[in-house]
Design a protein around this motif. Structure first.
Motif, PDB file in Angstrom:
ATOM      1  N   TRP A  42      32.519  47.660  36.630  1.00 25.30           N
ATOM      2  CA  TRP A  42      32.550  47.687  35.180  1.00 25.30           C
ATOM      3  C   TRP A  42      33.241  46.409  34.716  1.00 25.30           C
ATOM      4  N   CYS A  43      32.613  45.686  33.809  1.00 26.66           N
ATOM      5  CA  CYS A  43      33.176  44.426  33.328  1.00 26.66           C
ATOM      6  C   CYS A  43      32.967  44.354  31.817  1.00 26.66           C
ATOM      7  N   MET A  44      34.021  43.988  31.089  1.00 24.35           N
ATOM      8  CA  MET A  44      33.900  43.883  29.651  1.00 24.35           C
ATOM      9  C   MET A  44      32.798  42.876  29.313  1.00 24.35           C
ATOM     10  N   GLU A  45      31.914  43.278  28.430  1.00 21.09           N
ATOM     11  CA  GLU A  45      30.711  42.516  28.121  1.00 21.09           C
ATOM     12  C   GLU A  45      30.995  41.073  27.678  1.00 21.09           C
ATOM     13  N   LYS A  46      32.076  40.843  26.984  1.00 22.22           N
ATOM     14  CA  LYS A  46      32.390  39.503  26.491  1.00 22.22           C
ATOM     15  C   LYS A  46      33.313  38.727  27.435  1.00 22.22           C
ATOM     16  N   ASN A  47      33.625  39.284  28.571  1.00 22.24           N
ATOM     17  CA  ASN A  47      34.498  38.634  29.545  1.00 22.24           C
ATOM     18  C   ASN A  47      33.672  37.664  30.393  1.00 22.24           C
ATOM     19  N   GLU A  48      33.435  36.486  29.864  1.00 23.51           N
ATOM     20  CA  GLU A  48      32.589  35.496  30.535  1.00 23.51           C
ATOM     21  C   GLU A  48      33.151  35.103  31.900  1.00 23.51           C
ATOM     22  N   LEU A  49      34.452  34.985  32.017  1.00 24.56           N
ATOM     23  CA  LEU A  49      35.081  34.638  33.292  1.00 24.56           C
ATOM     24  C   LEU A  49      34.767  35.693  34.357  1.00 24.56           C
ATOM     25  N   TYR A  75      42.032  42.318  39.432  1.00 22.27           N
ATOM     26  CA  TYR A  75      42.800  41.337  38.663  1.00 22.27           C
ATOM     27  C   TYR A  75      43.567  40.425  39.591  1.00 22.27           C
ATOM     28  N   VAL A  76      43.594  39.155  39.227  1.00 22.73           N
ATOM     29  CA  VAL A  76      44.368  38.150  39.934  1.00 22.73           C
ATOM     30  C   VAL A  76      45.280  37.496  38.909  1.00 22.73           C
ATOM     31  N   GLU A  77      46.521  37.256  39.318  1.00 21.77           N
ATOM     32  CA  GLU A  77      47.470  36.546  38.447  1.00 21.77           C
ATOM     33  C   GLU A  77      46.796  35.249  37.993  1.00 21.77           C
ATOM     34  N   PRO A  78      46.734  34.977  36.680  1.00 19.65           N
ATOM     35  CA  PRO A  78      45.994  33.815  36.182  1.00 19.65           C
ATOM     36  C   PRO A  78      46.337  32.491  36.866  1.00 19.65           C
ATOM     37  N   GLU A  79      47.582  32.278  37.233  1.00 19.16           N
ATOM     38  CA  GLU A  79      47.948  31.007  37.872  1.00 19.16           C
ATOM     39  C   GLU A  79      47.339  30.850  39.269  1.00 19.16           C
ATOM     40  N   PHE A  80      46.822  31.943  39.847  1.00 19.52           N
ATOM     41  CA  PHE A  80      46.231  31.894  41.178  1.00 19.52           C
ATOM     42  C   PHE A  80      44.702  32.037  41.168  1.00 19.52           C
ATOM     43  N   LEU A  81      44.099  31.945  39.990  1.00 17.86           N
ATOM     44  CA  LEU A  81      42.646  32.035  39.897  1.00 17.86           C
ATOM     45  C   LEU A  81      41.984  30.865  40.627  1.00 17.86           C
ATOM     46  N   ARG A  82      40.781  31.106  41.102  1.00 18.87           N
ATOM     47  CA  ARG A  82      39.947  30.108  41.781  1.00 18.87           C
ATOM     48  C   ARG A  82      40.561  29.620  43.098  1.00 18.87           C
ATOM     49  N   GLN A  83      41.304  30.529  43.753  1.00 18.94           N
ATOM     50  CA  GLN A  83      41.865  30.226  45.069  1.00 18.94           C
ATOM     51  C   GLN A  83      41.314  31.168  46.140  1.00 18.94           C
ATOM     52  N   GLY A 139      46.509  39.488  33.375  1.00 21.96           N
ATOM     53  CA  GLY A 139      45.065  39.348  33.531  1.00 21.96           C
ATOM     54  C   GLY A 139      44.327  39.691  32.255  1.00 21.96           C
ATOM     55  N   TRP A 140      44.715  40.793  31.618  1.00 21.68           N
ATOM     56  CA  TRP A 140      44.085  41.177  30.347  1.00 21.68           C
ATOM     57  C   TRP A 140      44.356  40.117  29.283  1.00 21.68           C
ATOM     58  N   ARG A 141      45.591  39.661  29.191  1.00 23.36           N
ATOM     59  CA  ARG A 141      45.931  38.678  28.162  1.00 23.36           C
ATOM     60  C   ARG A 141      45.168  37.380  28.358  1.00 23.36           C
ATOM     61  N   PHE A 142      44.942  37.001  29.601  1.00 17.93           N
ATOM     62  CA  PHE A 142      44.211  35.776  29.905  1.00 17.93           C
ATOM     63  C   PHE A 142      42.704  35.957  29.655  1.00 17.93           C
TER      64      PHE A 142
END
Length: 164
Positions: free
Chosen positions: A123-130, A90-98, A21-24
């Motif tokens: 709390w959300c990282m300021e530049k984390n647009e997703l 966090y959601v595994e990137p391959e399962f996002l938007r489900q 999740g962090w890497r994505f």
């Protein structure tokens, strides 16, 4: 859908989801040297093991036969303010938007309400647009508070209708 409390045997998968999740989400925001550092993997496992061993906060997973995401949430009781906090989602990137992240978030909000909490913060990282877009779509707004922790600039999101 199945959301349940995490168990010790889930920690490896929770750590994997945290790392992927962090890497994505943070690619281009944080340095690759940090995101792909072996200590990062070890730190995630230690963090979630510590959370799991404590009575608070709650560590829950979305598990429909495969663990696809997790959430950490808890009441925060500070000297100046009392609120409910969602500190990790966090959601595994391959399962996002489900709908997995939405299910985890709604479950935590329902739990907060059942505990009598009337303010929820994330709390959300300021530049984390997703991440920011996800929280905006679920009724959260930026409340003006920011935290700088080392290389991270974090924005505080507050549920617009505060648990109504």
């Amino acid at each position: 859908m199945s959301i349940r409390n995490a168990k010790s045997e889930d920690l490896s998968k929770i750590s994997e989801i945290h790392i992927s999740g962090w890497r994505f989400a943070y690619k281009g925001i944080l340095a690759d040297e940090y995101l792909y550092n072996q200590d990062f993997s070890n730190d995630a496992y230690i963090l979630y093991n510590r959370i799991l061993e404590s009575p608070h906060p709650k560590l829950e997973i979305f598990d429909d036969g495969t663990i696809k995401g997790f959430i950490v949430h808890n009441t925060r009781d500070l000297k100046t303010e009392h609120y409910y906090e969602i500190s990790s989602l966090y959601v595994e990137p391959e399962f996002l938007r489900q709908g997995i992240g939405s299910s985890l978030l709604r479950n935590a909000e329902t739990y907060a309400r059942s505990c009598g909490e009337n303010v929820i913060k994330i709390w959300c990282m300021e530049k984390n647009e997703l991440g920011l877009d996800f929280y905006y779509r679920h009724g959260y707004i930026f409340d003006g508070e920011k935290i700088k922790d080392g290389r991270l600039q974090t924005a505080v999101m507050r549920l617009k209708k505060d648990c109504q």
